[in-house]
Design a protein around this motif. Structure first.
Motif, PDB file in Angstrom:
ATOM      1  N   GLU A   1      17.444  32.681  20.850  1.00  0.00           N
ATOM      2  CA  GLU A   1      18.341  31.877  20.020  1.00  0.00           C
ATOM      3  C   GLU A   1      19.585  31.454  20.797  1.00  0.00           C
ATOM      4  O   GLU A   1      19.998  30.293  20.749  1.00  0.00           O
ATOM      5  CB  GLU A   1      18.730  32.636  18.751  1.00  0.00           C
ATOM      6  N   PHE A   2      20.189  32.397  21.528  1.00  0.00           N
ATOM      7  CA  PHE A   2      21.375  32.063  22.314  1.00  0.00           C
ATOM      8  C   PHE A   2      21.044  31.075  23.423  1.00  0.00           C
ATOM      9  O   PHE A   2      21.831  30.179  23.719  1.00  0.00           O
ATOM     10  CB  PHE A   2      22.008  33.322  22.913  1.00  0.00           C
ATOM     11  N   GLN A   3      19.893  31.219  24.031  1.00  0.00           N
ATOM     12  CA  GLN A   3      19.527  30.336  25.148  1.00  0.00           C
ATOM     13  C   GLN A   3      19.183  28.924  24.687  1.00  0.00           C
ATOM     14  O   GLN A   3      19.200  27.993  25.493  1.00  0.00           O
ATOM     15  CB  GLN A   3      18.369  30.947  25.929  1.00  0.00           C
ATOM     16  N   ASN A   4      18.869  28.754  23.412  1.00  0.00           N
ATOM     17  CA  ASN A   4      18.450  27.442  22.925  1.00  0.00           C
ATOM     18  C   ASN A   4      19.419  26.789  21.943  1.00  0.00           C
ATOM     19  O   ASN A   4      19.137  25.714  21.427  1.00  0.00           O
ATOM     20  CB  ASN A   4      17.062  27.547  22.283  1.00  0.00           C
ATOM     21  N   ALA A   5      20.560  27.411  21.714  1.00  0.00           N
ATOM     22  CA  ALA A   5      21.549  26.834  20.806  1.00  0.00           C
ATOM     23  C   ALA A   5      22.573  26.024  21.603  1.00  0.00           C
ATOM     24  O   ALA A   5      22.782  26.267  22.790  1.00  0.00           O
ATOM     25  CB  ALA A   5      22.248  27.947  20.029  1.00  0.00           C
ATOM     26  N   ASP A   6      23.189  25.083  20.949  1.00  0.00           N
ATOM     27  CA  ASP A   6      24.216  24.262  21.589  1.00  0.00           C
ATOM     28  C   ASP A   6      25.610  24.850  21.420  1.00  0.00           C
ATOM     29  O   ASP A   6      26.461  24.710  22.283  1.00  0.00           O
ATOM     30  CB  ASP A   6      24.202  22.843  21.014  1.00  0.00           C
ATOM     31  N   ILE A   7      25.842  25.487  20.264  1.00  0.00           N
ATOM     32  CA  ILE A   7      27.156  26.016  19.917  1.00  0.00           C
ATOM     33  C   ILE A   7      26.973  27.300  19.126  1.00  0.00           C
ATOM     34  O   ILE A   7      26.039  27.414  18.338  1.00  0.00           O
ATOM     35  CB  ILE A   7      27.936  25.002  19.046  1.00  0.00           C
ATOM     36  N   PHE A   8      27.900  28.235  19.321  1.00  0.00           N
ATOM     37  CA  PHE A   8      27.947  29.412  18.462  1.00  0.00           C
ATOM     38  C   PHE A   8      29.110  29.207  17.496  1.00  0.00           C
ATOM     39  O   PHE A   8      30.252  29.041  17.915  1.00  0.00           O
ATOM     40  CB  PHE A   8      28.153  30.696  19.271  1.00  0.00           C
ATOM     41  N   PHE A   9      28.809  29.207  16.211  1.00  0.00           N
ATOM     42  CA  PHE A   9      29.811  28.953  15.178  1.00  0.00           C
ATOM     43  C   PHE A   9      30.039  30.230  14.397  1.00  0.00           C
ATOM     44  O   PHE A   9      29.116  30.792  13.822  1.00  0.00           O
ATOM     45  CB  PHE A   9      29.326  27.824  14.269  1.00  0.00           C
ATOM     46  N   SER A  10      31.285  30.704  14.393  1.00  0.00           N
ATOM     47  CA  SER A  10      31.641  31.935  13.687  1.00  0.00           C
ATOM     48  C   SER A  10      32.775  31.640  12.707  1.00  0.00           C
ATOM     49  O   SER A  10      33.951  31.760  13.054  1.00  0.00           O
ATOM     50  CB  SER A  10      32.065  33.006  14.691  1.00  0.00           C
ATOM     51  N   PRO A  11      32.427  31.255  11.481  1.00  0.00           N
ATOM     52  CA  PRO A  11      33.457  30.914  10.501  1.00  0.00           C
ATOM     53  C   PRO A  11      34.038  32.131   9.781  1.00  0.00           C
ATOM     54  O   PRO A  11      34.823  31.992   8.862  1.00  0.00           O
ATOM     55  CB  PRO A  11      32.699  30.015   9.515  1.00  0.00           C
ATOM     56  N   ILE A  12      33.677  33.328  10.200  1.00  0.00           N
ATOM     57  CA  ILE A  12      34.076  34.553   9.521  1.00  0.00           C
ATOM     58  C   ILE A  12      35.586  34.762   9.638  1.00  0.00           C
ATOM     59  O   ILE A  12      36.139  34.764  10.735  1.00  0.00           O
ATOM     60  CB  ILE A  12      33.321  35.759  10.111  1.00  0.00           C
TER      61      ILE A  12
ATOM     62  N   GLY B   1      27.402  32.033  27.964  1.00  0.00           N
ATOM     63  CA  GLY B   1      27.994  30.755  28.342  1.00  0.00           C
ATOM     64  C   GLY B   1      27.926  29.724  27.235  1.00  0.00           C
ATOM     65  O   GLY B   1      27.860  28.521  27.491  1.00  0.00           O
ATOM     66  N   MET B   2      27.951  30.205  26.002  1.00  0.00           N
ATOM     67  CA  MET B   2      27.872  29.301  24.855  1.00  0.00           C
ATOM     68  C   MET B   2      29.261  28.852  24.430  1.00  0.00           C
ATOM     69  O   MET B   2      30.167  29.675  24.329  1.00  0.00           O
ATOM     70  CB  MET B   2      27.223  30.006  23.664  1.00  0.00           C
ATOM     71  N   PRO B   3      29.427  27.587  24.147  1.00  0.00           N
ATOM     72  CA  PRO B   3      30.670  27.153  23.528  1.00  0.00           C
ATOM     73  C   PRO B   3      30.800  27.809  22.159  1.00  0.00           C
ATOM     74  O   PRO B   3      29.832  27.870  21.402  1.00  0.00           O
ATOM     75  CB  PRO B   3      30.493  25.644  23.375  1.00  0.00           C
TER      76      PRO B   3
END
Length: 119
Positions: free
Chosen positions: A16-27, A44-46
């Motif tokens: 999942e991390f290797q194939n995502a464009d952005i990590f979104f944490s609205p918590i 190395g995820m934005p």
């Protein structure tokens, strides 16, 4: 144009991390280090996160290593910018990894951390 997929429990998040464009944490949770954010940095995820995460991650510079967004409008603006300027997204991901290396990589930092707490 945001797609969310709920996969349920996973043995590993590597794919999942290797194939995502952005990590979104609205918590909104202003206590301690957000391990999910640090994990995303290690890949190395934005990262787009609620500003409350900055209280546990004071080493990270907003706009350079991570992007803090509080409102839906700020989140929408950031996503549009990344879509229009993909190099900006790539640079944020590169800086995220460099920040992880500098501040959170246990191979480099565990001795300093242990020394700090032993004092």
């Amino acid at each position: 144009n945001i797609r969310t997929v709920f996969l349920g429990p996973l043995d590993s998040l590597d794919h999942e991390f290797q194939n995502a464009d952005i990590f979104f944490s609205p918590i909104v949770y202003p206590v301690g280090v957000r391990t999910r954010i640090v994990t995303a940095l290690s890949y190395g995820m934005p990262v787009l996160a609620d500003p409350s995460a900055s209280l546990g991650l004071p080493e990270l510079a907003d706009g350079r290593d991570i992007l803090y967004c509080k409102t839906p409008e700020q989140i929408g603006f950031a996503l549009r910018q990344f879509h229009q300027k993909p190099l900006q997204l790539k640079e944020l991901g590169f800086n995220a990894r460099m920040a992880w290396e500098a501040f959170y990589n246990p191979e480099k930092n565990i001795a300093d951390i242990l020394h700090h707490f032993a004092s």
